[in-house]
Design a protein around this motif. Structure first.
Motif, PDB file in Angstrom:
ATOM      1  N   SER A   1       6.626  -7.311  -0.636  1.00  0.00           N
ATOM      2  CA  SER A   1       5.248  -8.047  -0.562  1.00  0.00           C
ATOM      3  C   SER A   1       4.446  -7.652   0.607  1.00  0.00           C
ATOM      4  O   SER A   1       3.439  -7.622   0.710  1.00  0.00           O
ATOM      5  N   ALA A   2       5.317  -7.364   1.866  1.00  0.00           N
ATOM      6  CA  ALA A   2       4.570  -6.780   2.926  1.00  0.00           C
ATOM      7  C   ALA A   2       3.776  -5.698   2.812  1.00  0.00           C
ATOM      8  O   ALA A   2       2.774  -5.269   2.971  1.00  0.00           O
ATOM      9  N   VAL A   3       4.584  -4.725   2.276  1.00  0.00           N
ATOM     10  CA  VAL A   3       3.984  -3.265   1.765  1.00  0.00           C
ATOM     11  C   VAL A   3       2.569  -3.662   0.770  1.00  0.00           C
ATOM     12  O   VAL A   3       1.519  -2.954   1.188  1.00  0.00           O
ATOM     13  N   ILE A   4       2.871  -4.556  -0.086  1.00  0.00           N
ATOM     14  CA  ILE A   4       1.549  -4.658  -0.887  1.00  0.00           C
ATOM     15  C   ILE A   4       0.418  -5.449  -0.160  1.00  0.00           C
ATOM     16  O   ILE A   4      -0.637  -5.110  -0.306  1.00  0.00           O
ATOM     17  N   CYS A   5       0.713  -6.349   0.629  1.00  0.00           N
ATOM     18  CA  CYS A   5      -0.394  -7.119   1.562  1.00  0.00           C
ATOM     19  C   CYS A   5      -0.976  -5.980   2.535  1.00  0.00           C
ATOM     20  O   CYS A   5      -2.170  -5.807   2.698  1.00  0.00           O
ATOM     21  N   SER A   6       0.051  -5.107   3.246  1.00  0.00           N
ATOM     22  CA  SER A   6      -0.571  -4.206   4.002  1.00  0.00           C
ATOM     23  C   SER A   6      -1.410  -3.267   3.307  1.00  0.00           C
ATOM     24  O   SER A   6      -2.702  -2.969   3.831  1.00  0.00           O
ATOM     25  N   GLY A   7      -1.004  -2.665   2.286  1.00  0.00           N
ATOM     26  CA  GLY A   7      -2.086  -1.770   1.472  1.00  0.00           C
ATOM     27  C   GLY A   7      -3.033  -2.487   0.931  1.00  0.00           C
ATOM     28  O   GLY A   7      -4.109  -1.690   1.164  1.00  0.00           O
ATOM     29  N   SER A   8      -3.215  -3.493   0.732  1.00  0.00           N
ATOM     30  CA  SER A   8      -4.602  -4.231   0.367  1.00  0.00           C
ATOM     31  C   SER A   8      -5.475  -4.651   1.421  1.00  0.00           C
ATOM     32  O   SER A   8      -6.721  -4.566   1.217  1.00  0.00           O
ATOM     33  N   MET A   9      -4.737  -4.617   2.570  1.00  0.00           N
ATOM     34  CA  MET A   9      -5.681  -4.698   3.657  1.00  0.00           C
ATOM     35  C   MET A   9      -6.279  -3.280   4.156  1.00  0.00           C
ATOM     36  O   MET A   9      -7.303  -3.061   4.737  1.00  0.00           O
ATOM     37  N   ALA A  10      -5.466  -2.334   4.101  1.00  0.00           N
ATOM     38  CA  ALA A  10      -5.893  -1.018   4.085  1.00  0.00           C
ATOM     39  C   ALA A  10      -6.989  -0.637   3.383  1.00  0.00           C
ATOM     40  O   ALA A  10      -7.873  -0.173   3.671  1.00  0.00           O
ATOM     41  N   TYR A  11      -7.014  -0.880   1.988  1.00  0.00           N
ATOM     42  CA  TYR A  11      -7.842  -0.867   1.048  1.00  0.00           C
ATOM     43  C   TYR A  11      -9.298  -1.953   1.461  1.00  0.00           C
ATOM     44  O   TYR A  11     -10.278  -1.235   1.275  1.00  0.00           O
ATOM     45  N   ALA A  12      -9.108  -2.851   1.950  1.00  0.00           N
ATOM     46  CA  ALA A  12     -10.231  -3.571   2.310  1.00  0.00           C
ATOM     47  C   ALA A  12     -10.840  -3.002   3.339  1.00  0.00           C
ATOM     48  O   ALA A  12     -12.045  -3.013   3.489  1.00  0.00           O
ATOM     49  N   TYR A  13     -10.187  -2.614   4.629  1.00  0.00           N
ATOM     50  CA  TYR A  13     -10.681  -1.992   5.626  1.00  0.00           C
ATOM     51  C   TYR A  13     -11.458  -0.652   5.398  1.00  0.00           C
ATOM     52  O   TYR A  13     -12.736  -0.578   5.572  1.00  0.00           O
ATOM     53  N   PHE A  14     -10.899   0.246   4.632  1.00  0.00           N
ATOM     54  CA  PHE A  14     -11.342   1.682   4.396  1.00  0.00           C
ATOM     55  C   PHE A  14     -12.405   1.359   2.953  1.00  0.00           C
ATOM     56  O   PHE A  14     -13.519   2.336   3.100  1.00  0.00           O
ATOM     57  N   GLY A  15     -12.383   0.596   2.217  1.00  0.00           N
ATOM     58  CA  GLY A  15     -13.219   0.359   1.179  1.00  0.00           C
ATOM     59  C   GLY A  15     -14.523  -0.536   1.366  1.00  0.00           C
ATOM     60  O   GLY A  15     -15.317  -0.280   0.856  1.00  0.00           O
ATOM     61  N   THR A  16     -14.400  -1.308   2.128  1.00  0.00           N
ATOM     62  CA  THR A  16     -15.555  -2.225   2.769  1.00  0.00           C
ATOM     63  C   THR A  16     -15.861  -2.011   4.225  1.00  0.00           C
ATOM     64  O   THR A  16     -17.161  -1.676   4.341  1.00  0.00           O
TER      65      THR A  16
END
Length: 143
Positions: free
Chosen positions: A73-88
């Motif tokens: 779960s933490a890996v998925i949450c971390s990845g979603s935040m990396a996506y949010a940071y670099f994508g937005t």
């Protein structure tokens, strides 16, 4: 050995609970317009990436909070935040303080730390594992 070193597992468990709770609150705010509502427009059902990000925040935050499936779960949450940071956020400026991405960056690294170090103390997965161990080690009753 310092006080924090001695209580490392407990401090990690408390860190996991706080980070999971804060993340779940972000997801609940976006999905259900609670806790002051979403930061921006509310995502529409099934909308990519907003609705899915909020769902990951809510479900992933709860799983991390209770300590069940914590590392995944933490890996998925971390990845979603990396996506949010670099994508937005990254498109607006280089540094998180300039582009409004501090929360995304902090959550990304916090979840990466939880994924690397594990759930710490007071994790549901640990309690369930202990419960299974006591059941398998209990002597069989004779009839």
């Amino acid at each position: 050995m310092g006080l924090l070193d001695k209580n490392r597992d407990g401090v990690l468990g408390l860190f996991r609970v706080v980070v999971g709770l804060l993340f779940a609150c972000h997801g609940a705010a976006a999905l259900f317009d609670v806790f002051g509502g979403p930061h921006g427009a509310s995502p529409r059902l099934w909308e990519w990436p907003g609705w899915w990000a909020a769902l990951i925040q809510l479900a992933g935050g709860i799983l991390v909070l209770v300590g069940y499936g914590t590392r995944a779960s933490a890996v998925i949450c971390s990845g979603s935040m990396a996506y949010a940071y670099f994508g937005t956020h990254q498109a607006h400026a280089l540094l998180p303080i300039e582009n409004g991405g501090e929360a995304a960056a902090m959550f990304c690294w916090a979840f990466l730390l939880i994924a690397a170090l594990g759930p710490g103390r007071w994790a549901l997965e640990k309690a369930l594992a202990r419960s299974d161990d006591t059941r398998t080690k209990a002597p069989l009753a004779r009839h």
